[in-house]
Structure formats: structure tokens, C-alpha cells
Write a protein that holds these residues in place. Structure first.
Motif, mmCIF file in Angstrom:
data_model
loop_
_atom_site.group_PDB
_atom_site.id
_atom_site.type_symbol
_atom_site.label_atom_id
_atom_site.label_comp_id
_atom_site.label_asym_id
_atom_site.label_seq_id
_atom_site.Cartn_x
_atom_site.Cartn_y
_atom_site.Cartn_z
ATOM 1 N N ASP A 1 -19.181 -46.557 13.167
ATOM 2 C CA ASP A 1 -20.343 -46.242 12.920
ATOM 3 C C ASP A 1 -20.448 -44.603 13.346
ATOM 4 O O ASP A 1 -21.328 -44.017 12.190
ATOM 5 N N GLY A 2 -19.812 -44.336 14.143
ATOM 6 C CA GLY A 2 -19.857 -42.680 14.227
ATOM 7 C C GLY A 2 -19.038 -41.805 13.201
ATOM 8 O O GLY A 2 -19.223 -40.979 12.540
ATOM 9 N N ILE A 3 -18.028 -42.425 12.755
ATOM 10 C CA ILE A 3 -17.449 -41.897 11.667
ATOM 11 C C ILE A 3 -18.044 -42.033 10.217
ATOM 12 O O ILE A 3 -18.396 -41.093 9.686
ATOM 13 N N PHE A 4 -19.002 -43.199 10.240
ATOM 14 C CA PHE A 4 -19.727 -43.358 9.065
ATOM 15 C C PHE A 4 -21.080 -42.472 9.011
ATOM 16 O O PHE A 4 -21.337 -41.735 8.002
ATOM 17 N N ARG A 5 -21.621 -42.214 10.308
ATOM 18 C CA ARG A 5 -22.557 -41.334 10.264
ATOM 19 C C ARG A 5 -22.124 -39.802 10.117
ATOM 20 O O ARG A 5 -22.903 -39.107 9.522
ATOM 21 N N PHE A 6 -21.106 -39.267 10.636
ATOM 22 C CA PHE A 6 -20.431 -38.522 10.501
ATOM 23 C C PHE A 6 -20.488 -37.984 9.074
ATOM 24 O O PHE A 6 -20.829 -36.794 8.211
ATOM 25 N N PHE B 1 -8.262 -38.330 16.499
ATOM 26 C CA PHE B 1 -7.720 -38.575 15.281
ATOM 27 C C PHE B 1 -8.430 -38.902 14.117
ATOM 28 O O PHE B 1 -8.273 -38.453 13.045
ATOM 29 N N LEU B 2 -9.208 -39.835 14.392
ATOM 30 C CA LEU B 2 -10.329 -40.370 13.440
ATOM 31 C C LEU B 2 -11.098 -39.279 12.903
ATOM 32 O O LEU B 2 -11.386 -39.117 11.497
ATOM 33 N N PHE B 3 -11.609 -38.580 13.881
ATOM 34 C CA PHE B 3 -12.615 -37.607 13.377
ATOM 35 C C PHE B 3 -12.002 -36.375 12.464
ATOM 36 O O PHE B 3 -12.376 -35.993 11.716
ATOM 37 N N LYS B 4 -10.750 -36.010 12.857
ATOM 38 C CA LYS B 4 -9.999 -35.212 11.975
ATOM 39 C C LYS B 4 -9.597 -35.570 10.798
ATOM 40 O O LYS B 4 -9.831 -34.779 9.770
ATOM 41 N N ILE B 5 -9.246 -36.843 10.694
ATOM 42 C CA ILE B 5 -9.115 -37.300 9.363
ATOM 43 C C ILE B 5 -10.395 -37.310 8.443
ATOM 44 O O ILE B 5 -10.259 -37.066 7.274
ATOM 45 N N ALA B 6 -11.290 -37.849 9.237
ATOM 46 C CA ALA B 6 -12.630 -37.947 8.465
ATOM 47 C C ALA B 6 -13.032 -36.526 7.981
ATOM 48 O O ALA B 6 -13.616 -36.343 6.778
ATOM 49 N N TYR B 7 -12.801 -35.764 8.770
ATOM 50 C CA TYR B 7 -13.317 -34.120 8.637
ATOM 51 C C TYR B 7 -12.529 -33.604 7.391
ATOM 52 O O TYR B 7 -13.445 -33.315 6.406
ATOM 53 N N ASN B 8 -11.414 -33.845 7.340
ATOM 54 C CA ASN B 8 -10.328 -32.988 6.322
ATOM 55 C C ASN B 8 -10.818 -34.073 5.002
ATOM 56 O O ASN B 8 -10.899 -33.560 3.920
ATOM 57 N N LYS C 1 -21.911 -26.531 10.507
ATOM 58 C CA LYS C 1 -22.457 -28.011 10.627
ATOM 59 C C LYS C 1 -21.589 -28.827 11.241
ATOM 60 O O LYS C 1 -21.979 -29.849 11.829
ATOM 61 N N THR C 2 -20.243 -28.631 10.933
ATOM 62 C CA THR C 2 -19.455 -29.638 11.544
ATOM 63 C C THR C 2 -19.227 -29.362 12.912
ATOM 64 O O THR C 2 -19.221 -30.512 14.017
ATOM 65 N N ALA C 3 -19.201 -28.260 13.588
ATOM 66 C CA ALA C 3 -19.318 -27.891 15.102
ATOM 67 C C ALA C 3 -20.648 -28.603 15.791
ATOM 68 O O ALA C 3 -20.469 -29.305 16.740
ATOM 69 N N ILE C 4 -21.767 -28.376 15.019
ATOM 70 C CA ILE C 4 -23.113 -28.726 15.753
ATOM 71 C C ILE C 4 -23.231 -30.226 15.624
ATOM 72 O O ILE C 4 -23.676 -31.029 16.708
ATOM 73 N N MET C 5 -22.436 -30.980 14.637
ATOM 74 C CA MET C 5 -22.551 -32.361 14.556
ATOM 75 C C MET C 5 -21.722 -32.951 15.643
ATOM 76 O O MET C 5 -22.172 -34.004 16.074
ATOM 77 N N LEU C 6 -20.620 -32.690 15.685
ATOM 78 C CA LEU C 6 -19.489 -33.191 16.460
ATOM 79 C C LEU C 6 -19.972 -32.975 18.112
ATOM 80 O O LEU C 6 -19.790 -33.941 18.940
ATOM 81 N N ARG C 7 -20.857 -31.835 18.075
ATOM 82 C CA ARG C 7 -21.163 -31.375 19.555
ATOM 83 C C ARG C 7 -22.293 -32.648 19.857
ATOM 84 O O ARG C 7 -22.270 -33.057 20.971
ATOM 85 N N ASP C 8 -23.411 -32.666 18.929
ATOM 86 C CA ASP C 8 -24.480 -33.457 19.388
ATOM 87 C C ASP C 8 -24.293 -34.867 19.006
ATOM 88 O O ASP C 8 -24.839 -35.665 19.889
ATOM 89 N N TYR C 9 -23.694 -35.119 17.970
ATOM 90 C CA TYR C 9 -23.664 -36.697 17.591
ATOM 91 C C TYR C 9 -22.553 -37.233 18.476
ATOM 92 O O TYR C 9 -22.816 -38.468 19.027
ATOM 93 N N GLU C 10 -21.480 -36.642 18.750
ATOM 94 C CA GLU C 10 -20.388 -37.263 19.351
ATOM 95 C C GLU C 10 -20.202 -36.983 20.709
ATOM 96 O O GLU C 10 -19.201 -37.392 21.495
ATOM 97 N N GLY C 11 -20.630 -35.817 20.988
ATOM 98 C CA GLY C 11 -20.803 -35.295 22.531
ATOM 99 C C GLY C 11 -19.214 -34.627 22.722
ATOM 100 O O GLY C 11 -18.768 -34.847 24.013
ATOM 101 N N TYR C 12 -18.464 -34.072 21.831
ATOM 102 C CA TYR C 12 -17.205 -33.257 22.074
ATOM 103 C C TYR C 12 -17.371 -32.105 22.755
ATOM 104 O O TYR C 12 -18.564 -31.377 22.614
ATOM 105 N N THR D 1 -25.698 -47.561 11.046
ATOM 106 C CA THR D 1 -24.475 -48.670 11.097
ATOM 107 C C THR D 1 -23.721 -48.902 9.952
ATOM 108 O O THR D 1 -24.412 -48.954 8.787
ATOM 109 N N TYR D 2 -22.489 -48.983 10.064
ATOM 110 C CA TYR D 2 -21.445 -49.441 9.131
ATOM 111 C C TYR D 2 -21.233 -50.622 8.741
ATOM 112 O O TYR D 2 -20.961 -51.249 9.508
ATOM 113 N N LYS D 3 -21.454 -51.323 7.802
ATOM 114 C CA LYS D 3 -21.841 -52.656 7.242
ATOM 115 C C LYS D 3 -20.389 -53.202 7.007
ATOM 116 O O LYS D 3 -20.137 -54.217 7.379
#
Lengths: 161, 295
Positions: free
Chosen positions: A15-20, A57-64, A112-123, B55-57
């Protein structure tokens, strides 16, 4: 990483990867593709990826992946569409949250990336730096500038409304 | 301007929890004291993004089935049960097959000895046709039942002393070749698989069955002249051991295989204490030549 750990990672982070990706790309179809590609890469390398570092790892892949898609999209976007996007403000805002969401889409990619990772994912800054390739200081300054932009945008919009 | 930037930075660090407790207390006191700063702080707090409920379906499609590894040790009893079941099922079949073959062999021997089956290919050996068509490099020997019975000190069932006239004729024709081939008994030992295929049998098998039985030869031995250490590796010892066990009723029997009639036929001769049989196998369909393919 075992198969069980991989499945747990899917349950907790998909869900987090999809949201990002969705926030980054603003395209649901492309965001779903990013999620699939990301977890596919994790599955291929699951023996080498530790469960504790799987999130980064996942967020790095997703970001790239998102960066690549955006660059491709930018190459194919005509100048007319850009002008139209910059000067059209016909939307009606119901509250500050929608204004902020609108403003986030206008941020430069790094901010955008920095603030999203900070606020959405708490990094923390270091983790964001690991994902994006920035230093901790760069991450912090990008988040600061992003918040300054959002604050100004919010202030302007409140004045308009 | 610098002071303004400092205030913004302090509010930002306050939002990010990057201030020390003393600095935090100081800036909070300022916010309480100044109305303008409180509004500013309110705006700064609104810049904190709230994650949208997304939510990712397709999550189920990403999940993988777990691979279950069964410990081999846990299956050991299954392994032994399977072996016992296979043996229990195959033993009666094998035994009946062996008995059927033995009775057929006995019948064949009687036919050969009495010259009853003149139309059979076996009978042709007795008539001397093979000896007239003898290949130049082939060792030719057809041993009569009578001779076998004498050499082993036993009389084959139904064998008349002296043998049939055909036997005598064949014996005369092959007197020169009789000592050229020394019978080597097949010594079958379930554990001593190295002696399963002895030199003479191996030679015969290698030279005769080099077309249709070539793969079987590969299973039986590695193709080298002597059995090296490699012979004791892999499945071969197990296979040879199993074959030895299966063939144990034929212990001390003798087997000879020859190509005759310009390699068009195989002459297979089996000798044991009780039985002596000769069979001819037509190699017409086993020449190894490929049929022309249709296009």
C-alpha cells in the motif's frame, strides 16, 4: 529473506509503495506497474535482501522506477500541455488538505520525494538519503524548502478563498 | 530578513523535532507571546502531509506460495515401504515369468535334441546351414546338449545319450572351433557387482549388441577395458546389484551371443546344469539404419 517474510513485506508495504508511486506519477495504472515491478525485483533478489532493509530497498526501486517513468513522460509531453497545467486553477478547494495535495504536485522532484518519504513513510533524513542518493543535509534542506513552498501556497490560496 | 529566515528555520526544526529541549521551550514561549508567530506556526503545521488512505488491490497477486521442504529423513520409512511394496508386487510376477521361461527353455531343448521342430530357426543350426554361411571373423560354435550334459556331469531332462544325428553332424563340422572359445561362467554376486559382467561376456555384449543394445551396455559398464574406480560411482553399482539379484537363479549358467549370417542374425546360446537352449534372433529390424523420412 524467506518466502514468508516476503509475503509479510507485501502485506505491510504494498500500500505504501502504491501510495508513493500514485502521488509521484498521478497515474493509477502506472503506479500499479511500479508496485508490481518493485516487488518482482524484490522476489528475484530475496535471498540477498535482508528483511530489515527490505523497506528501503523497495522504496529505492520504486523511486527509481518513478523517475524513469517521469522522464519518459516528460519527453513525450508537449509544450501546450505544460502551459495549460501551469495556468489552470479552476478547481474548487474544500479544505487545506486538498490545497496541500495540489501544492505537493507542483514541488520539484527532489523536494517532493523527500517530503513524501518523510511524512508518508516516517523516514529519517539518512534513510531518505539512502533511497534518493542525497546527503542528509540535502534531504533536510529539500524538506525545508518544500514546507516553505507549501506554506506560501497555502497562505496564498487562503487569501484567494 | 536574516531574522525572519531564522524564525522560519526554527519553526521548521520544531515541526521536525530537531530542536533540543531548551530550544524547543524557547521557541514555544515566543509562539505564545506573539500572535503573528502563532499564525505562522499554524501554517507550518499544516504543511505536514497526511498519507491518503490508498489500498493496492493487486496485493494477492504479489503473494508467493511458500515452498515446503520435506526432510528426507522424515520420508525414510516411506522409502523403505515403497521398496517393500515394489518387491512384494514384482516378486510373484518375476517368479512366474522365470518359471514360464524355464519350462519353455526345457521344451526348446527337447525340440533341439529330438529334432522335432524342423521349421524353427533353431533347427536350422542343427541342419548345418549356419556353418556353411559362417562369417569369416566370427567364432562359430554350437554345443550339443549331449556334450553339455557330459561336461557338467549331469544329463539334461529328456536327453538321450549320444544325442541326435544332427548333433553329431554339427559336432563334426565344428570340431576345429570347439576349443577356440572357452566358456566363462557368469558369476553373479549381488554385492560383488564388479564380476557381474566378466571379460568374455562383456566382449560378446560389446561386439554383438553394438547397435540396438548400446545403451544397455552403457548402463552395465563404462566401456573401459578394466573396471576403474569410476565404476563404483553413481547408480551403476545399484543397478548391477539389482540385476545380479534378479539373475541369481541363473548362477553358474553360461551365455554366448554371436552374430551369424553376415551379421543378419544373432545366435544366443544358453547353457546351465539342467538346460541348453539355442535361439536365433533376426536382426533385420535392428540394423540401426534409419528409415527414410517422408517430406
Amino acid at each position: 529473506m524467506t518466502t514468508k517474510e516476503y509475503n509479510k513485506t507485501v502485506e505491510s508495504l504494498a500500500d505504501g509503495i502504491f501510495r508513493f508511486a500514485l502521488k509521484y506519477l498521478r497515474d493509477e495504472f502506472e503506479a500499479e506497474n511500479v508496485v508490481q515491478n518493485t516487488f518482482e525485483k524484490l522476489w528475484v533478489r530475496k535471498d540477498k535482501v535482508d528483511v530489515n532493509t527490505a523497506k528501503a530497498f523497495l522504496f529505492k526501486i520504486a523511486y527509481n522506477n518513478c523517475i524513469d517513468l517521469l522522464r519518459k513522460a516528460k519527453r513525450s509531453t508537449s509544450m501546450e500541455e505544460v502551459v495549460e497545467n501551469n495556468y489552470s486553477h479552476t478547481e474548487q478547494y474544500s479544505d487545506a488538505m486538498e490545497i496541500i495535495n495540489e501544492a505537493v504536485d507542483k514541488l520539484p522532484e527532489n523536494q517532493k520525494t523527500a517530503i513524501m518519504l518523510r511524512d508518508y513513510e516516517g523516514y529519517d533524513y539518512r534513510s531518505i538519503g539512502d533511497i534518493t542518493g542525497m546527503t542528509e543535509a540535502q534531504v533536510k534542506i529539500n524538506i525545508y524548502r518544500a514546507r516553505q513552498f507549501l506554506k506560501s501556497y497555502l497562505k496564498d490560496m487562503q487569501l484567494v478563498l | 530578513m536574516k531574522e525572519r529566515n531564522d524564525i522560519d528555520w526554527k519553526l521548521f526544526e520544531l515541526l521536525e523535532n530537531d530542536l533540543s529541549p531548551e530550544e524547543e521551550a524557547e521557541i514555544l514561549a515566543k509562539i505564545e507571546a506573539e500572535d503573528g508567530l502563532a499564525d505562522e506556526w499554524n501554517l507550518v503545521q499544516q504543511t505536514r502531509l497526511v498519507p491518503p488512505d490508498v489500498t493496492y488491490k493487486g496485493k494477492k497477486g504479489l503473494l508467493k506460495k511458500e515452498t515446503v521442504f520435506l526432510e528426507f529423513a522424515n520420508l525414510s520409512w516411506l522409502k523403505y515401504a515403497a521398496v517393500i511394496a515394489i518387491v512384494a508386487i514384482s516378486y510373484p510376477l518375476w517368479k512366474s515369468y522365470i518359471q514360464d521361461n524355464a519350462s519353455e527353455m526345457a521344451g526348446a531343448v527337447k525340440s533341439i535334441e529330438n529334432g522335432e521342430d524342423d521349421n524353427s530357426e533353431v533347427a536350422e543350426i542343427g541342419s548345418g546351414e549356419v556353418s556353411t554361411d559362417k562369417p569369416t571373423n566370427e567364432t562359430k560354435e554350437v554345443t550339443t546338449p549331449k556334450t553339455v550334459a557330459r561336461s557338467n556331469g549331469y544329463s539334461a531332462p529328456g536327453t538321450e545319450p549320444g544325442g541326435s544325428p544332427n548333433d553329431k553332424k554339427e559336432q563334426v563340422n565344428d570340431d576345429e572351433n570347439r576349443d577356440e572359445y572357452q566358456w566363462t561362467p557368469l558369476v553373479l554376486q549381488p554385492k560383488g557387482y564388479a564380476q557381474l559382467v566378466n571379460e568374455s561376456t562383456r566382449y560378446s555384449a560389446g561386439s554383438v549388441l553394438n547397435t540396438t543394445a548400446y545403451e544397455i551396455n552403457d548402463l552395465m559398464y563404462d566401456g573401459h577395458d578394466d573396471y576403474g574406480s569410476g565404476y563404483a560411482m553413481g547408480l551403476r553399482p545399484i543397478i548391477d546389484g539389482s540385476i545380479s539379484w534378479m539373475l541369481s537363479p541363473f548362477q553358474n549358467s553360461k551365455l554366448r551371443i554371436h552374430r551369424v549370417q553376415d551379421n543378419r542374425m544373432l545366435e544366443i546360446e544358453y547353457k546351465s546344469i539342467q538346460y541348453h537352449a539355442v535361439a536365433m534372433v533376426n536382426l533385420k529390424g535392428f540394423s540401426g539404419e534409419r528409415k527414410p523420412q517422408r517430406h
